[in-house]
Design a protein around this motif. Structure first.
Motif, PDB file in Angstrom:
ATOM      1  N   GLY A   1       2.019   9.541  -4.262  1.00  0.00           N
ATOM      2  CA  GLY A   1       0.644   9.319  -3.845  1.00  0.00           C
ATOM      3  C   GLY A   1      -0.315   9.558  -5.003  1.00  0.00           C
ATOM      4  N   ILE A   2      -1.571   9.200  -4.785  1.00  0.00           N
ATOM      5  CA  ILE A   2      -2.596   9.378  -5.812  1.00  0.00           C
ATOM      6  C   ILE A   2      -2.654  10.824  -6.260  1.00  0.00           C
ATOM      7  CG2 ILE A   2      -5.073   9.257  -6.315  1.00  0.00           C
ATOM      8  CD1 ILE A   2      -5.255   6.983  -4.298  1.00  0.00           C
ATOM      9  N   GLY A   3      -2.595  11.022  -7.574  1.00  0.00           N
ATOM     10  CA  GLY A   3      -2.700  12.361  -8.142  1.00  0.00           C
ATOM     11  C   GLY A   3      -1.452  13.200  -8.025  1.00  0.00           C
ATOM     12  N   GLN A   4      -0.397  12.674  -7.389  1.00  0.00           N
ATOM     13  CA  GLN A   4       0.841  13.434  -7.209  1.00  0.00           C
ATOM     14  C   GLN A   4       1.893  12.917  -8.186  1.00  0.00           C
ATOM     15  OE1 GLN A   4       2.007  14.105  -2.992  1.00  0.00           O
ATOM     16  NE2 GLN A   4       0.262  12.795  -2.514  1.00  0.00           N
ATOM     17  N   ILE A   5       2.275  13.771  -9.131  1.00  0.00           N
ATOM     18  CA  ILE A   5       3.220  13.375 -10.169  1.00  0.00           C
ATOM     19  C   ILE A   5       4.345  14.391 -10.216  1.00  0.00           C
ATOM     20  CG2 ILE A   5       3.562  12.837 -12.603  1.00  0.00           C
ATOM     21  CD1 ILE A   5       1.534  10.998 -11.274  1.00  0.00           C
ATOM     22  N   SER A   6       5.588  13.886 -10.224  1.00  0.00           N
ATOM     23  CA  SER A   6       6.762  14.737 -10.415  1.00  0.00           C
ATOM     24  C   SER A   6       7.421  14.349 -11.721  1.00  0.00           C
ATOM     25  CB  SER A   6       7.759  14.567  -9.268  1.00  0.00           C
ATOM     26  OG  SER A   6       7.200  15.001  -8.055  1.00  0.00           O
TER      27      SER A   6
ATOM     28  N   GLN B   1      -1.742   2.072  -9.215  1.00  0.00           N
ATOM     29  CA  GLN B   1      -1.801   2.108 -10.665  1.00  0.00           C
ATOM     30  C   GLN B   1      -1.087   3.352 -11.166  1.00  0.00           C
ATOM     31  OE1 GLN B   1      -5.705   2.856 -12.378  1.00  0.00           O
ATOM     32  NE2 GLN B   1      -5.263   1.600 -14.176  1.00  0.00           N
ATOM     33  N   PHE B   2      -0.231   3.147 -12.160  1.00  0.00           N
ATOM     34  CA  PHE B   2       0.551   4.253 -12.703  1.00  0.00           C
ATOM     35  C   PHE B   2       0.483   4.148 -14.219  1.00  0.00           C
ATOM     36  CE2 PHE B   2       2.857   7.837 -12.048  1.00  0.00           C
ATOM     37  CZ  PHE B   2       4.246   7.788 -12.006  1.00  0.00           C
ATOM     38  N   ILE B   3       0.152   5.224 -14.894  1.00  0.00           N
ATOM     39  CA  ILE B   3      -0.055   5.192 -16.338  1.00  0.00           C
ATOM     40  C   ILE B   3       0.861   6.203 -17.011  1.00  0.00           C
ATOM     41  CG2 ILE B   3      -1.721   5.587 -18.186  1.00  0.00           C
ATOM     42  CD1 ILE B   3      -3.900   4.698 -16.205  1.00  0.00           C
ATOM     43  N   LEU B   4       1.487   5.772 -18.075  1.00  0.00           N
ATOM     44  CA  LEU B   4       2.332   6.642 -18.893  1.00  0.00           C
ATOM     45  C   LEU B   4       1.621   6.881 -20.229  1.00  0.00           C
ATOM     46  CD1 LEU B   4       5.164   8.025 -19.101  1.00  0.00           C
ATOM     47  CD2 LEU B   4       5.920   5.960 -20.296  1.00  0.00           C
ATOM     48  N   SER B   5       1.513   8.149 -20.623  1.00  0.00           N
ATOM     49  CA  SER B   5       0.726   8.477 -21.811  1.00  0.00           C
ATOM     50  C   SER B   5       1.443   9.458 -22.715  1.00  0.00           C
ATOM     51  CB  SER B   5      -0.614   9.109 -21.400  1.00  0.00           C
ATOM     52  OG  SER B   5      -1.341   8.267 -20.542  1.00  0.00           O
TER      53      SER B   5
ATOM     54  N   SER C   1       3.419  12.124 -20.499  1.00  0.00           N
ATOM     55  CA  SER C   1       2.794  12.521 -19.247  1.00  0.00           C
ATOM     56  C   SER C   1       2.488  11.263 -18.447  1.00  0.00           C
ATOM     57  CB  SER C   1       1.506  13.310 -19.496  1.00  0.00           C
ATOM     58  OG  SER C   1       0.558  12.514 -20.187  1.00  0.00           O
ATOM     59  N   ALA C   2       2.258  11.445 -17.148  1.00  0.00           N
ATOM     60  CA  ALA C   2       1.948  10.312 -16.281  1.00  0.00           C
ATOM     61  C   ALA C   2       0.761  10.650 -15.406  1.00  0.00           C
ATOM     62  CB  ALA C   2       3.159   9.942 -15.430  1.00  0.00           C
ATOM     63  N   SER C   3       0.056   9.628 -14.993  1.00  0.00           N
ATOM     64  CA  SER C   3      -1.074   9.813 -14.084  1.00  0.00           C
ATOM     65  C   SER C   3      -1.122   8.646 -13.107  1.00  0.00           C
ATOM     66  CB  SER C   3      -2.393   9.911 -14.856  1.00  0.00           C
ATOM     67  OG  SER C   3      -2.645   8.720 -15.577  1.00  0.00           O
ATOM     68  N   ARG C   4      -1.702   8.918 -11.952  1.00  0.00           N
ATOM     69  CA  ARG C   4      -1.860   7.884 -10.928  1.00  0.00           C
ATOM     70  C   ARG C   4      -3.293   7.968 -10.418  1.00  0.00           C
ATOM     71  NH1 ARG C   4       2.225   6.686  -5.862  1.00  0.00           N
ATOM     72  NH2 ARG C   4       1.013   4.990  -4.917  1.00  0.00           N
ATOM     73  N   PRO C   5      -4.208   7.291 -11.098  1.00  0.00           N
ATOM     74  CA  PRO C   5      -5.622   7.364 -10.727  1.00  0.00           C
ATOM     75  C   PRO C   5      -5.981   6.557  -9.481  1.00  0.00           C
ATOM     76  CG  PRO C   5      -5.297   5.932 -12.617  1.00  0.00           C
ATOM     77  CD  PRO C   5      -3.976   6.558 -12.339  1.00  0.00           C
ATOM     78  N   GLN C   6      -5.184   5.552  -9.189  1.00  0.00           N
ATOM     79  CA  GLN C   6      -5.407   4.721  -7.994  1.00  0.00           C
ATOM     80  C   GLN C   6      -4.081   4.493  -7.286  1.00  0.00           C
ATOM     81  OE1 GLN C   6      -7.843   1.171  -8.667  1.00  0.00           O
ATOM     82  NE2 GLN C   6      -8.464   1.982 -10.657  1.00  0.00           N
TER      83      GLN C   6
ATOM     84  N   SER D   1       0.845  -1.202   0.000  1.00  0.00           N
ATOM     85  CA  SER D   1       0.000   0.000   0.000  1.00  0.00           C
ATOM     86  C   SER D   1       0.875   1.246   0.000  1.00  0.00           C
ATOM     87  CB  SER D   1      -0.892   0.011   1.246  1.00  0.00           C
ATOM     88  OG  SER D   1      -1.784  -1.075   1.230  1.00  0.00           O
ATOM     89  N   ASN D   2       0.356   2.317  -0.594  1.00  0.00           N
ATOM     90  CA  ASN D   2       1.053   3.609  -0.645  1.00  0.00           C
ATOM     91  C   ASN D   2       2.474   3.515  -1.179  1.00  0.00           C
ATOM     92  OD1 ASN D   2      -1.194   4.934   0.588  1.00  0.00           O
ATOM     93  ND2 ASN D   2      -0.465   4.195   2.570  1.00  0.00           N
ATOM     94  N   PRO D   3       2.680   2.776  -2.254  1.00  0.00           N
ATOM     95  CA  PRO D   3       4.047   2.717  -2.773  1.00  0.00           C
ATOM     96  C   PRO D   3       4.414   3.997  -3.507  1.00  0.00           C
ATOM     97  CG  PRO D   3       2.595   1.583  -4.268  1.00  0.00           C
ATOM     98  CD  PRO D   3       1.741   2.009  -3.098  1.00  0.00           C
ATOM     99  N   ASN D   4       5.711   4.313  -3.556  1.00  0.00           N
ATOM    100  CA  ASN D   4       6.191   5.269  -4.537  1.00  0.00           C
ATOM    101  C   ASN D   4       6.240   4.533  -5.874  1.00  0.00           C
ATOM    102  OD1 ASN D   4       6.617   7.180  -2.535  1.00  0.00           O
ATOM    103  ND2 ASN D   4       8.747   6.589  -2.255  1.00  0.00           N
TER     104      ASN D   4
END
Lengths: 110, 114
Positions: free
Chosen positions: B52-57, B73-77, B65-70, B29-32
């Protein structure tokens, strides 16, 4: 920019030989990791060292962290073909990120 | 035990097409979370990380771009791929409290842009 220089870039040896690869920097790191990566796969963590002068052994692999925590070495005794791969070192200095070296490609021939 | 998944394993896309690479972690849980790109089988370039969720550096300004909706889960776009986006993309996870900064990698996605 924190740089980690790895040497040599490429090493080709015969089975049974010993070898040492190096990871050097002008920066101090709070920790240093060594990874091995095989073609087409993700890197696999081998070891983490955190204390200056620390030595860790993993079967035929010996890892050392420099006293000043700026450099590290990996020594392999009696190399085997299964040791073939890209060896990456990575230094941690902050909260969560790592700086990676470019790697040493090791080829061990039977 | 923790596992990390990436898909797809390989992808061939034309220049100008969109991209979505997905990474999920199980057993923690709560991984980087991290996205790296590796060119020519050598060093890893950090692209994005998230604590964390929604926090992207973002580490490198570019076409991605990247997103973390959950949490895991980490998505690269990308909206429009460039030839220079070709490479081996690696996702990794780590735990914040660990002073050692250890990271654990997924199997990777080989992206070829033609």
């Amino acid at each position: 920019t924190q740089l980690l220089e790895q040497s040599p870039q490429f090493l080709s040896i015969q089975e049974g030989e010993n070898l040492t690869v190096y990871c050097n920097s002008s920066s101090v790191f709070s920790s240093l990791q060594w990874y091995r990566q095989e073609p087409g796969e993700g890197p696999v963590l081998l070891v983490t060292v955190v204390t200056g002068g620390e030595v860790k052994k993993l079967k035929r692999l010996t890892f050392q962290f420099g006293d000043a925590r700026k450099d590290s070495s990996l020594h392999i005794t009696a190399a085997q073909p299964g040791d073939t791969g890209l060896y990456l070192c990575a230094g941690g200095k902050g909260y969560s990120t790592l700086t990676f070296g470019k790697g040493t490609m090791l080829l061990v021939s039977p | 035990s923790q596992t990390i998944h990436q898909w797809p394993a390989t992808l061939v896309q034309p220049v100008g097409s969109p991209l979505s690479l997905e990474c999920t972690v199980e057993g923690t849980s709560n991984p980087n979370l991290y996205w790296y790109r590796q060119a020519a089988g050598r060093g890893l370039q950090l692209l994005f990380y998230s604590v964390g969720i929604g926090q992207i550096s973002s580490e490198v300004p570019q076409n991605l771009s990247a997103s973390r909706p959950q949490d895991r889960q980490f998505i690269l776009s990308s909206k429009k791929l460039l030839l220079s986006d070709s490479g081996f993309y690696l996702c990794a996870w780590g735990l914040t409290p660990l002073m050692s900064n250890e990271q654990f990698f997924g199997p990777g996605t080989r992206l070829t842009v033609l």
